[in-house]
Enzyme design. Structure first.
Site, PDB file in Angstrom:
ATOM      1  CG  HIS A  63      -0.615   0.401   2.508  1.00  0.00           C
ATOM      2  ND1 HIS A  63      -0.244  -0.496   3.496  1.00  0.00           N
ATOM      3  CD2 HIS A  63      -0.271   1.724   3.093  1.00  0.00           C
ATOM      4  CE1 HIS A  63       0.025   0.047   4.566  1.00  0.00           C
ATOM      5  NE2 HIS A  63       0.097   1.583   4.236  1.00  0.00           N
ATOM      6  CD  GLU A  75      17.449  10.498   6.518  1.00  0.00           C
ATOM      7  OE1 GLU A  75      17.928  10.885   7.462  1.00  0.00           O
ATOM      8  OE2 GLU A  75      17.289  10.841   5.527  1.00  0.00           O
ATOM      9  CG  ASN A  77      16.484  15.368  12.357  1.00  0.00           C
ATOM     10  OD1 ASN A  77      15.617  15.634  11.494  1.00  0.00           O
ATOM     11  ND2 ASN A  77      16.565  16.140  13.305  1.00  0.00           N
ATOM     12  CB  VAL A  80      18.995  17.546  10.146  1.00  0.00           C
ATOM     13  CG1 VAL A  80      20.219  18.041  10.402  1.00  0.00           C
ATOM     14  CG2 VAL A  80      18.091  18.498  10.839  1.00  0.00           C
ATOM     15  CD  GLU A  85      21.855  11.725   6.399  1.00  0.00           C
ATOM     16  OE1 GLU A  85      21.342  12.540   7.301  1.00  0.00           O
ATOM     17  OE2 GLU A  85      23.073  12.210   6.281  1.00  0.00           O
ATOM     18  CG  ASP A 107      -0.125  -3.726   2.909  1.00  0.00           C
ATOM     19  OD1 ASP A 107       0.230  -3.404   1.562  1.00  0.00           O
ATOM     20  OD2 ASP A 107      -0.417  -3.413   3.797  1.00  0.00           O
ATOM     21  CG  ASP A 194      -1.015   0.770  17.231  1.00  0.00           C
ATOM     22  OD1 ASP A 194      -0.497  -0.195  16.764  1.00  0.00           O
ATOM     23  OD2 ASP A 194      -2.304   0.726  16.951  1.00  0.00           O
ATOM     24  CB  SER A 195       2.824   0.977  14.175  1.00  0.00           C
ATOM     25  OG  SER A 195       1.848   0.095  14.003  1.00  0.00           O
ATOM     26  CD  GLN A 197      -2.802   7.264  10.322  1.00  0.00           C
ATOM     27  OE1 GLN A 197      -2.637   7.667  11.393  1.00  0.00           O
ATOM     28  NE2 GLN A 197      -3.893   6.502  10.006  1.00  0.00           N
ATOM     29  CB  SER A 200       2.525   2.639   6.107  1.00  0.00           C
ATOM     30  OG  SER A 200       1.395   2.374   6.570  1.00  0.00           O
TER      31      SER A 200
END
EC number: 3.4.21.4
Length: 246
Positions: A63, A75, A77, A80, A85, A107, A194-195, A197, A200
């Protein structure tokens, strides 16, 4: 049913549906580069997480699919540039052929990087499972998603949550008729952790193996509504075959 993803609207990251919240709720700051397999999927903004499984492949949620994905590794932050990275464009994204966007069954998505990541202490792969994890197993869930169960607050730094896998019976009781054999629940039936938005596609790691992918839930950190995760152990053959043929 909500999926943990964002829409960009007039330059702002907006979670949907409107009554849902955003990121890992009730967790803690992971610490810089302590989750070296965690990646951020970026399309001008962070929209999903993912997990590096070898130097050139990432696992995420189907999804989360969109064109023009840049994978951001190493990563902490995400607002920044800290120096550790690696930003690598996706060369292809392969959604599971049996993914159902209505039920969120299957999914799972594989993303191939245009060039191999340089693996080091801050960017490392996570192992696929050799067997499924049992109920009660403690797992680490991570992401840059919303941290509030009502309202929104998106973190700059990676957040972590330790949570147990729940029994299939508890999971199916929480979501009657919605849980397939390719899903499991993890978290706390009393709510509060919980996880959410923005998380995902991100990892659920148990005993050093990638057992889950952040998929969906009803709200975030609500009582008797735990997070629902894609059951990675069911897809190891598909993952290996897909990588071998691409």
């Amino acid at each position: 049913m909500k999926t943990f993803i964002f829409l960009a609207l007039l330059g702002a990251a907006v979670a949907f549906p409107v009554d849902d919240d955003d990121k890992i709720v009730g967790g803690y700051t992971c610490g810089a580069n302590t989750v070296p397999y965690q990646v951020s999927l970026n399309s001008g903004y962070h929209f999903c997480g993912g997990s590096l499984i070898n130097s050139q492949w990432v696992v995420s949620a189907a999804h989360c699919y969109k064109s023009g994905i840049q994978v951001r590794l190493g990563e902490d932050n995400i607002n920044v540039v800290e120096g550790n990275e690696q930003f690598i464009s996706a060369s292809k994204s392969i959604v599971h052929p049996s993914y159902n966007s209505n039920t969120l069954n299957n999914d799972i998505m594989l993303i191939k990087l245009k060039s191999a990541a340089s693996l080091n202490s801050r960017v490392a792969s996570i192992s696929l499972p050799t067997s499924c994890a049992s109920a009660g197993t403690q797992c680490l869930i991570s992401g840059w998603g919303n941290t509030k169960s009502s309202g929104t607050s998106y973190p700059d730094v990676l957040k972590c949550l330790k949570a147990p896998i729940l029994s299939d019976s508890s999971c199916k009781s929480a979501y009657p008729g919605q849980i397939t054999s390719n899903m499991f629940c993890a978290g706390y039936l009393e709510g509060g952790k919980d996880s959410c938005q923005g998380d995902s596609g991100g990892p659920v790691v148990c005993s050093g193996k990638l057992q889950g992918i952040v998929s969906w839930g009803s709200g975030c950190a609500q009582k008797n509504k735990p997070g629902v995760y894609t059951k990675v152990c069911n897809y190891v053959s598909w993952i290996k075959q897909t990588i071998a043929s691409n």
